[in-house]
Design a protein around this motif. Structure first.
Motif, PDB file in Angstrom:
ATOM      1  N   PRO A 197       0.843  -1.203   0.000  1.00  0.00           N
ATOM      2  CA  PRO A 197       0.000   0.000   0.000  1.00  0.00           C
ATOM      3  C   PRO A 197       0.881   1.257   0.000  1.00  0.00           C
ATOM      4  O   PRO A 197       1.743   1.409   0.879  1.00  0.00           O
ATOM      5  CB  PRO A 197      -0.777  -0.113   1.318  1.00  0.00           C
ATOM      6  N   THR A 198       0.701   2.099  -1.004  1.00  0.00           N
ATOM      7  CA  THR A 198       1.601   3.247  -1.184  1.00  0.00           C
ATOM      8  C   THR A 198       0.817   4.488  -1.598  1.00  0.00           C
ATOM      9  O   THR A 198      -0.019   4.430  -2.502  1.00  0.00           O
ATOM     10  CB  THR A 198       2.644   2.924  -2.292  1.00  0.00           C
ATOM     11  N   TRP A 199       1.126   5.588  -0.959  1.00  0.00           N
ATOM     12  CA  TRP A 199       0.568   6.889  -1.358  1.00  0.00           C
ATOM     13  C   TRP A 199       1.502   7.519  -2.384  1.00  0.00           C
ATOM     14  O   TRP A 199       2.720   7.543  -2.173  1.00  0.00           O
ATOM     15  CB  TRP A 199       0.441   7.801  -0.131  1.00  0.00           C
ATOM     16  N   ILE A 200       0.939   8.001  -3.469  1.00  0.00           N
ATOM     17  CA  ILE A 200       1.755   8.660  -4.496  1.00  0.00           C
ATOM     18  C   ILE A 200       1.229  10.086  -4.634  1.00  0.00           C
ATOM     19  O   ILE A 200       0.081  10.290  -5.054  1.00  0.00           O
ATOM     20  CB  ILE A 200       1.673   7.924  -5.846  1.00  0.00           C
ATOM     21  N   ILE A 201       2.075  11.044  -4.267  1.00  0.00           N
ATOM     22  CA  ILE A 201       1.544  12.410  -4.136  1.00  0.00           C
ATOM     23  C   ILE A 201       2.312  13.429  -4.966  1.00  0.00           C
ATOM     24  O   ILE A 201       3.529  13.369  -5.084  1.00  0.00           O
ATOM     25  CB  ILE A 201       1.552  12.853  -2.653  1.00  0.00           C
ATOM     26  N   ASP A 202       1.571  14.323  -5.553  1.00  0.00           N
ATOM     27  CA  ASP A 202       2.176  15.512  -6.152  1.00  0.00           C
ATOM     28  C   ASP A 202       1.636  16.693  -5.350  1.00  0.00           C
ATOM     29  O   ASP A 202       0.452  17.043  -5.440  1.00  0.00           O
ATOM     30  CB  ASP A 202       1.796  15.649  -7.631  1.00  0.00           C
ATOM     31  N   PRO A 203       2.510  17.307  -4.532  1.00  0.00           N
ATOM     32  CA  PRO A 203       2.016  18.366  -3.644  1.00  0.00           C
ATOM     33  C   PRO A 203       1.540  19.587  -4.425  1.00  0.00           C
ATOM     34  O   PRO A 203       0.681  20.334  -3.951  1.00  0.00           O
ATOM     35  CB  PRO A 203       3.244  18.717  -2.793  1.00  0.00           C
ATOM     36  N   LEU A 204       2.120  19.772  -5.618  1.00  0.00           N
ATOM     37  CA  LEU A 204       1.721  20.919  -6.441  1.00  0.00           C
ATOM     38  C   LEU A 204       1.921  20.524  -7.899  1.00  0.00           C
ATOM     39  O   LEU A 204       3.043  20.582  -8.422  1.00  0.00           O
ATOM     40  CB  LEU A 204       2.559  22.158  -6.056  1.00  0.00           C
ATOM     41  N   ASP A 205       0.858  20.050  -8.530  1.00  0.00           N
ATOM     42  CA  ASP A 205       0.956  19.707  -9.950  1.00  0.00           C
ATOM     43  C   ASP A 205       0.612  20.967 -10.742  1.00  0.00           C
ATOM     44  O   ASP A 205      -0.448  21.563 -10.549  1.00  0.00           O
ATOM     45  CB  ASP A 205      -0.012  18.572 -10.311  1.00  0.00           C
ATOM     46  N   GLY A 206       1.550  21.327 -11.614  1.00  0.00           N
ATOM     47  CA  GLY A 206       1.387  22.610 -12.314  1.00  0.00           C
ATOM     48  C   GLY A 206       2.171  23.691 -11.588  1.00  0.00           C
ATOM     49  O   GLY A 206       1.671  24.800 -11.386  1.00  0.00           O
ATOM     50  N   THR A 207       3.407  23.349 -11.203  1.00  0.00           N
ATOM     51  CA  THR A 207       4.222  24.335 -10.470  1.00  0.00           C
ATOM     52  C   THR A 207       4.438  25.598 -11.321  1.00  0.00           C
ATOM     53  O   THR A 207       4.362  26.721 -10.813  1.00  0.00           O
ATOM     54  CB  THR A 207       5.583  23.721 -10.077  1.00  0.00           C
ATOM     55  N   VAL A 208       4.672  25.390 -12.620  1.00  0.00           N
ATOM     56  CA  VAL A 208       4.891  26.564 -13.485  1.00  0.00           C
ATOM     57  C   VAL A 208       3.641  27.452 -13.458  1.00  0.00           C
ATOM     58  O   VAL A 208       3.731  28.685 -13.360  1.00  0.00           O
ATOM     59  CB  VAL A 208       5.236  26.119 -14.928  1.00  0.00           C
ATOM     60  N   ASN A 209       2.460  26.839 -13.508  1.00  0.00           N
ATOM     61  CA  ASN A 209       1.224  27.622 -13.442  1.00  0.00           C
ATOM     62  C   ASN A 209       1.138  28.389 -12.123  1.00  0.00           C
ATOM     63  O   ASN A 209       0.770  29.560 -12.096  1.00  0.00           O
ATOM     64  CB  ASN A 209       0.002  26.702 -13.573  1.00  0.00           C
ATOM     65  N   PHE A 210       1.473  27.689 -11.029  1.00  0.00           N
ATOM     66  CA  PHE A 210       1.403  28.339  -9.716  1.00  0.00           C
ATOM     67  C   PHE A 210       2.331  29.560  -9.676  1.00  0.00           C
ATOM     68  O   PHE A 210       1.956  30.625  -9.170  1.00  0.00           O
ATOM     69  CB  PHE A 210       1.777  27.335  -8.622  1.00  0.00           C
ATOM     70  N   VAL A 211       3.521  29.392 -10.242  1.00  0.00           N
ATOM     71  CA  VAL A 211       4.484  30.499 -10.251  1.00  0.00           C
ATOM     72  C   VAL A 211       3.907  31.693 -11.020  1.00  0.00           C
ATOM     73  O   VAL A 211       4.057  32.845 -10.617  1.00  0.00           O
ATOM     74  CB  VAL A 211       5.833  30.030 -10.850  1.00  0.00           C
ATOM     75  N   HIS A 212       3.196  31.398 -12.115  1.00  0.00           N
ATOM     76  CA  HIS A 212       2.599  32.475 -12.926  1.00  0.00           C
ATOM     77  C   HIS A 212       1.207  32.880 -12.430  1.00  0.00           C
ATOM     78  O   HIS A 212       0.574  33.730 -13.040  1.00  0.00           O
ATOM     79  CB  HIS A 212       2.480  32.020 -14.390  1.00  0.00           C
ATOM     80  N   LEU A 213       0.720  32.215 -11.411  1.00  0.00           N
ATOM     81  CA  LEU A 213      -0.663  32.375 -10.931  1.00  0.00           C
ATOM     82  C   LEU A 213      -1.688  32.073 -12.023  1.00  0.00           C
ATOM     83  O   LEU A 213      -2.756  32.680 -12.094  1.00  0.00           O
ATOM     84  CB  LEU A 213      -0.910  33.760 -10.313  1.00  0.00           C
ATOM     85  N   PHE A 214      -1.344  31.125 -12.886  1.00  0.00           N
ATOM     86  CA  PHE A 214      -2.325  30.589 -13.846  1.00  0.00           C
ATOM     87  C   PHE A 214      -3.125  29.531 -13.071  1.00  0.00           C
ATOM     88  O   PHE A 214      -2.543  28.708 -12.369  1.00  0.00           O
ATOM     89  CB  PHE A 214      -1.586  29.972 -15.049  1.00  0.00           C
ATOM     90  N   PRO A 215      -4.463  29.544 -13.180  1.00  0.00           N
ATOM     91  CA  PRO A 215      -5.251  28.805 -12.176  1.00  0.00           C
ATOM     92  C   PRO A 215      -5.216  27.281 -12.234  1.00  0.00           C
ATOM     93  O   PRO A 215      -5.637  26.634 -11.271  1.00  0.00           O
ATOM     94  CB  PRO A 215      -6.676  29.306 -12.415  1.00  0.00           C
ATOM     95  N   THR A 216      -4.771  26.666 -13.332  1.00  0.00           N
ATOM     96  CA  THR A 216      -4.830  25.195 -13.363  1.00  0.00           C
ATOM     97  C   THR A 216      -3.614  24.586 -12.659  1.00  0.00           C
ATOM     98  O   THR A 216      -2.671  24.101 -13.294  1.00  0.00           O
ATOM     99  CB  THR A 216      -4.966  24.653 -14.802  1.00  0.00           C
ATOM    100  N   CYS A 217      -3.659  24.637 -11.345  1.00  0.00           N
ATOM    101  CA  CYS A 217      -2.659  23.928 -10.543  1.00  0.00           C
ATOM    102  C   CYS A 217      -3.429  23.262  -9.405  1.00  0.00           C
ATOM    103  O   CYS A 217      -4.536  23.681  -9.063  1.00  0.00           O
ATOM    104  CB  CYS A 217      -1.579  24.861 -10.035  1.00  0.00           C
ATOM    105  N   CYS A 218      -2.851  22.210  -8.853  1.00  0.00           N
ATOM    106  CA  CYS A 218      -3.641  21.426  -7.890  1.00  0.00           C
ATOM    107  C   CYS A 218      -2.740  20.567  -7.010  1.00  0.00           C
ATOM    108  O   CYS A 218      -1.543  20.427  -7.273  1.00  0.00           O
ATOM    109  CB  CYS A 218      -4.600  20.510  -8.659  1.00  0.00           C
ATOM    110  N   VAL A 219      -3.371  19.973  -6.011  1.00  0.00           N
ATOM    111  CA  VAL A 219      -2.726  18.939  -5.200  1.00  0.00           C
ATOM    112  C   VAL A 219      -3.275  17.607  -5.686  1.00  0.00           C
ATOM    113  O   VAL A 219      -4.482  17.478  -5.922  1.00  0.00           O
ATOM    114  CB  VAL A 219      -3.107  19.093  -3.714  1.00  0.00           C
ATOM    115  N   SER A 220      -2.401  16.608  -5.823  1.00  0.00           N
ATOM    116  CA  SER A 220      -2.872  15.302  -6.281  1.00  0.00           C
ATOM    117  C   SER A 220      -2.403  14.225  -5.301  1.00  0.00           C
ATOM    118  O   SER A 220      -1.199  14.068  -5.071  1.00  0.00           O
ATOM    119  CB  SER A 220      -2.306  15.044  -7.686  1.00  0.00           C
TER     120      SER A 220
END
Ligand code: IPD
Length: 367
Positions: free
Chosen positions: A100-123
């Motif tokens: 059993p394993t958790w696979i996480i992306d704390p911030l998918d769309g880091t480039v978007n987050f840096v630009h404040l483009f809204p399609t970024c998320c936690v997965s």
């Protein structure tokens, strides 16, 4: 999956994604604040990983620590693979085991987050036997960057429990993540207050001449070599094939309705699950980008398969699911059967139409 409570894992994944997403949102708001804190303006502490399109911020790191800490506390026996701890490690092989394993992306769309483009998320995805069985994706900036009356969108699923879209308001009220009292007769039961099942519309047939008429998502990715044999060149040729008029490109023209690139593979998969997007074709992203998205797509009735025909596949073989560590993914939306074909046959037809137009990519995992 003995001993695993999928309902519990589903709501835990949702809680983690919202808690971490709330942190992303706070950081974005702090950044947008015109007022310096202690005389200092907000600093993302931006770092470059492989190249200048591959970014890391202090927010990615803190967010991963937040999620990992919560998992270790609640499920000390479970393993964790996170984008940032993996990137910082030496061993780049596919490290997933059957545990059993958790696979996480704390911030998918880091480039978007840096630009404040809204399609970024936690997965936040959860796997057993290398197969995603629960997951949640939370996109906190999709409705703009507002300190008050703001909301975000949670997408989540677990095996056999369906795929769901849930509106989340800030300040967040955790009671939203409990089943509504009226859901007892619904099948599968509605997991959270205000959750609606995915896809949003009743599944539609796949057009007879698909990919013509389809909405197609693909990402440019981070491999930027301009060489004629590079992955970037092959991707661009594939996109050109998909977009070109029927009869164009030596018969490979797909005349899709539209092509989109959102900068977040996790959200790309969400839009396939909602039914808004017909095809998501991608090479180069990683298991943390697609783990939660895979269960959200498949529970909605979609498919996630290799982005190009596997070498071992013979005529008449069933099309296999994508290998989670392969870095090659094709997601096809849920669809209805018709008098002529079952839903699976229609999805297979579309998969083969995409494969016919794609140039084979070659993404490696360094040792
Ligand atoms: C990236 C995004 C992007 C995809 C890249 C990923 P990150 O994730 O999902 O859409 O093209 O391959 O690495 O680095 O922003 O978490």
């Amino acid at each position: 999956m003995e001993g695993l409570d999928l309902q519990e894992l589903h709501s835990f994944a949702a809680t983690l994604a919202i808690d971490a997403g709330s942190y992303l949102r706070e950081q974005a708001l702090a950044r947008a604040s015109r007022n310096p804190v202690n005389g200092q303006h907000y600093d993302l502490e931006l770092e470059i990983k492989e190249n200048s399109s591959d970014l890391l911020t202090k927010v990615d790191l803190h967010c991963e620590a937040l999620i990992s800490g919560a998992i270790q506390k609640r499920f000390p026996d479970h393993k964790i693979i996170g984008e940032e701890s993996y990137s910082a490690g030496q061993d780049k092989r596919f490290l997933l085991t059957d545990d059993p394993t958790w696979i996480i992306d704390p911030l998918d769309g880091t480039v978007n987050f840096v630009h404040l483009f809204p399609t970024c998320c936690v997965s936040v995805g959860f796997c057993v036997n290398k197969k995603p069985v629960a997951g949640a994706i939370f996109a906190p900036l999709l409705n703009g960057l507002h300190a008050t009356n703001a909301s975000g969108s949670l997408y989540s699923a677990a095996e056999g429990l369906g795929s769901w879209s849930t509106p989340i308001s800030f300040p967040f009220d955790p009671s939203v993540l409990t089943p509504p009292p009226t859901s007892s007769s619904a099948s599968p039961p509605v997991p959270f207050h205000h959750a609606v099942p995915l896809p949003y519309l009743a599944p539609q047939p796949i057009p007879a001449d698909a990919p013509k008429g389809c909405l197609f998502l693909a990402e440019w990715g981070k491999a930027r070599s301009d060489a004629p044999s590079s992955n970037l060149t092959k991707k661009v040729n594939t996109l050109w094939n998909m977009a070109a008029e029927i009869g164009g490109r030596g018969g490979k023209g797909g005349m899709v309705h539209g092509m989109r690139s959102l900068g977040s593979a996790a959200l790309d998969m969400v839009y396939v699950a909602t039914g808004a997007v017909d095809i998501f074709w991608e090479g180069g992203c990683w298991e943390w980008d697609v783990c939660a998205g895979t269960i959200i797509v498949t529970e909605a009735g979609g498919r996630v398969v290799p982005s190009q025909p596997p070498a071992f596949l013979r005529d008449g073989d069933a099309i296999p699911d994508a290998d989670l560590g392969s870095r090659l993914y094709l997601a096809i939306r849920p669809c209805a059967s018709t008098e002529k074909e079952t839903a699976t046959e229609a999805q297979n037809r579309l998969i083969k139409e995409v494969w016919r137009r794609c140039e084979n990519l070659d993404y490696v995992r360094s040792k």
